[in-house]
Scaffold this active site. Sequence first.
Site, PDB file in Angstrom:
ATOM      1  N   ASP A  11      -9.389  10.622  -4.500  1.00  9.15           N
ATOM      2  CA  ASP A  11      -7.979  10.297  -4.269  1.00  9.15           C
ATOM      3  C   ASP A  11      -7.966   9.051  -3.375  1.00  9.15           C
ATOM      4  O   ASP A  11      -9.003   8.653  -2.822  1.00  9.15           O
ATOM      5  CB  ASP A  11      -7.277  11.471  -3.566  1.00  9.15           C
ATOM      6  CG  ASP A  11      -5.813  11.163  -3.249  1.00  9.15           C
ATOM      7  OD1 ASP A  11      -5.131  10.583  -4.117  1.00  9.15           O
ATOM      8  OD2 ASP A  11      -5.351  11.458  -2.133  1.00  9.15           O
ATOM      9  N   SER A  12      -6.785   8.486  -3.206  1.00  7.00           N
ATOM     10  CA  SER A  12      -6.662   7.338  -2.302  1.00  7.00           C
ATOM     11  C   SER A  12      -6.859   7.775  -0.846  1.00  7.00           C
ATOM     12  O   SER A  12      -7.006   6.935   0.034  1.00  7.00           O
ATOM     13  CB  SER A  12      -5.282   6.713  -2.454  1.00  7.00           C
ATOM     14  OG  SER A  12      -4.303   7.664  -2.075  1.00  7.00           O
ATOM     15  N   GLY A  44      -0.080   3.852  -4.274  1.00  6.68           N
ATOM     16  CA  GLY A  44       1.239   3.993  -4.899  1.00  6.68           C
ATOM     17  C   GLY A  44       2.010   2.720  -5.175  1.00  6.68           C
ATOM     18  O   GLY A  44       2.782   2.660  -6.125  1.00  6.68           O
ATOM     19  N   CYS A  74      -5.373  12.352  -8.035  1.00  5.19           N
ATOM     20  CA  CYS A  74      -4.364  11.399  -7.581  1.00  5.19           C
ATOM     21  C   CYS A  74      -3.478  11.090  -8.785  1.00  5.19           C
ATOM     22  O   CYS A  74      -3.984  10.627  -9.817  1.00  5.19           O
ATOM     23  CB  CYS A  74      -5.074  10.134  -7.096  1.00  5.19           C
ATOM     24  SG  CYS A  74      -3.978   8.790  -6.684  1.00  5.19           S
ATOM     25  N   ASN A  75      -2.188  11.380  -8.658  1.00  3.44           N
ATOM     26  CA  ASN A  75      -1.281  11.120  -9.783  1.00  3.44           C
ATOM     27  C   ASN A  75      -1.207   9.630 -10.090  1.00  3.44           C
ATOM     28  O   ASN A  75      -1.125   9.232 -11.255  1.00  3.44           O
ATOM     29  CB  ASN A  75       0.128  11.625  -9.454  1.00  3.44           C
ATOM     30  CG  ASN A  75       0.165  13.122  -9.324  1.00  3.44           C
ATOM     31  OD1 ASN A  75      -0.354  13.678  -8.358  1.00  3.44           O
ATOM     32  ND2 ASN A  75       0.767  13.797 -10.282  1.00  3.44           N
ATOM     33  N   GLU A 152      -1.034  10.938   5.440  1.00  2.00           N
ATOM     34  CA  GLU A 152      -2.302  10.230   5.700  1.00  2.00           C
ATOM     35  C   GLU A 152      -2.521  10.024   7.200  1.00  2.00           C
ATOM     36  O   GLU A 152      -3.648   9.997   7.666  1.00  2.00           O
ATOM     37  CB  GLU A 152      -2.243   8.881   4.955  1.00  2.00           C
ATOM     38  CG  GLU A 152      -3.565   8.232   4.673  1.00  2.00           C
ATOM     39  CD  GLU A 152      -4.516   9.081   3.814  1.00  2.00           C
ATOM     40  OE1 GLU A 152      -5.703   9.039   4.122  1.00  2.00           O
ATOM     41  OE2 GLU A 152      -4.087   9.793   2.888  1.00  2.00           O
ATOM     42  N   CYS A 184       2.640  14.061  -6.412  1.00  3.16           N
ATOM     43  CA  CYS A 184       1.658  13.305  -5.629  1.00  3.16           C
ATOM     44  C   CYS A 184       0.833  14.330  -4.859  1.00  3.16           C
ATOM     45  O   CYS A 184       1.405  15.255  -4.254  1.00  3.16           O
ATOM     46  CB  CYS A 184       2.376  12.364  -4.666  1.00  3.16           C
ATOM     47  SG  CYS A 184       1.275  11.611  -3.442  1.00  3.16           S
ATOM     48  N   THR A 185      -0.475  14.168  -4.897  1.00  2.20           N
ATOM     49  CA  THR A 185      -1.339  15.205  -4.311  1.00  2.20           C
ATOM     50  C   THR A 185      -1.256  15.262  -2.781  1.00  2.20           C
ATOM     51  O   THR A 185      -1.735  16.217  -2.175  1.00  2.20           O
ATOM     52  CB  THR A 185      -2.794  15.006  -4.754  1.00  2.20           C
ATOM     53  OG1 THR A 185      -3.195  13.672  -4.443  1.00  2.20           O
ATOM     54  CG2 THR A 185      -2.947  15.263  -6.237  1.00  2.20           C
ATOM     55  N   HIS A 186      -0.663  14.260  -2.155  1.00  3.59           N
ATOM     56  CA  HIS A 186      -0.464  14.318  -0.703  1.00  3.59           C
ATOM     57  C   HIS A 186       0.632  15.328  -0.320  1.00  3.59           C
ATOM     58  O   HIS A 186       0.646  15.846   0.786  1.00  3.59           O
ATOM     59  CB  HIS A 186      -0.050  12.945  -0.149  1.00  3.59           C
ATOM     60  CG  HIS A 186      -1.183  11.998   0.073  1.00  3.59           C
ATOM     61  ND1 HIS A 186      -1.869  11.416  -0.959  1.00  3.59           N
ATOM     62  CD2 HIS A 186      -1.754  11.540   1.216  1.00  3.59           C
ATOM     63  CE1 HIS A 186      -2.814  10.617  -0.455  1.00  3.59           C
ATOM     64  NE2 HIS A 186      -2.760  10.681   0.867  1.00  3.59           N
TER      65      HIS A 186
HETATM   66  N1  DGL Z   1      -2.259  11.057  -3.644  1.00  2.00           N
HETATM   67  C1  DGL Z   1      -1.805  10.073  -4.518  1.00  2.00           C
HETATM   68  C2  DGL Z   1      -1.044  10.575  -5.719  1.00  2.00           C
HETATM   69  O1  DGL Z   1      -1.231  11.704  -6.103  1.00  2.00           O
HETATM   70  C3  DGL Z   1      -1.394   8.714  -4.135  1.00  2.00           C
HETATM   71  C4  DGL Z   1      -0.938   8.319  -2.838  1.00  2.00           C
HETATM   72  C5  DGL Z   1      -0.997   6.837  -2.693  1.00  2.00           C
HETATM   73  O2  DGL Z   1      -2.097   6.359  -2.448  1.00  2.00           O
HETATM   74  O3  DGL Z   1       0.037   6.185  -2.829  1.00  2.00           O
HETATM   75  O4  DGL Z   1      -0.261   9.880  -6.303  1.00  2.00           O
END
Ligand code: DGL
Length: 262
Positions: A11-12, A44, A74-75, A152, A184-186
């Site tokens: 993921d990011s 993103g 990560c989506n 984050e 979004c996985t966050h």
């Molecule tokens: N966790 C990420 C997602 O699922 C991206 C967050 C990002 O880096 O913008 O989209």
Amino acid sequence: MSDSRPIGVFDSGVGGLSVWKEMIKILPFESVIYYADNKNCPYGNKSPESIIQLSSKVVDFLLTKDVKSIVVACNTATAAAIDHLRKNYTIPFIGMEPAVKPASLNSKTKSIAILATEGTFNGKLFRETSRKYARDVELNIEIGNDLVDIVEKGLINEQSTYNYLKQVVKPLVDKDIDHLVLGCTHFPFLIPVLQKVLPENVKIIDPAPAVAKQTFRVLQQKKILNQSFQKPQYDFYSSGQTVVLESILKDIFGFDIEIHAV
Ligand code: DGL
């Protein structure tokens, strides 16, 4: 046949840990190598080309660790890069899918919402999924780039996060939504706060368990599950700060693991 090589996950940043946690539940004998590209977070608001470049670099790194498949947790990276990755590498990739289908099918108010990054909304996967499954519902979209930053930075439990989320969900609540899809996985890390700011009838949908199940299915289909029933090994790599990663693993999940900086 049995394959004891690890599964790669990236993921990011810390977001993919929400997927990692579900994976280790249903794949208890699989070793997993997690890569957080937090030096380059957020993905993103980056161009698809940059995300492809960054994702390929992470995949190249994970392949040096001999992974047998990779979960793009990560989506945003799934939206921008998974087609490219599948074309250019031979191992199987599992990606994130916005859970618009279950939300639409189960909505009683016929109004649902999805919270994701700009990159995810711009991708063809989101367009196709909503065209296919959200025909009979009003689909409200909300860009949550700032929320990625909040997670984050480890600011989940701050009063300012509560206040901000209250503001974010207000227009969605006004639209009488009964499902909120986390695209979004966050965002699953924000569920305890979201539950406080949303009315009780709004169901929050986190696609992580479905992605973990899909990972199991893919490994089974490809005959690369680890059948040796040994204790798995979990490794973590980070291209940036490791503090929040460590604190989520320890304080939320109860794992005291050292993160390798790369
Ligand atoms: N966790 C990420 C997602 O699922 C991206 C967050 C990002 O880096 O913008 O989209």
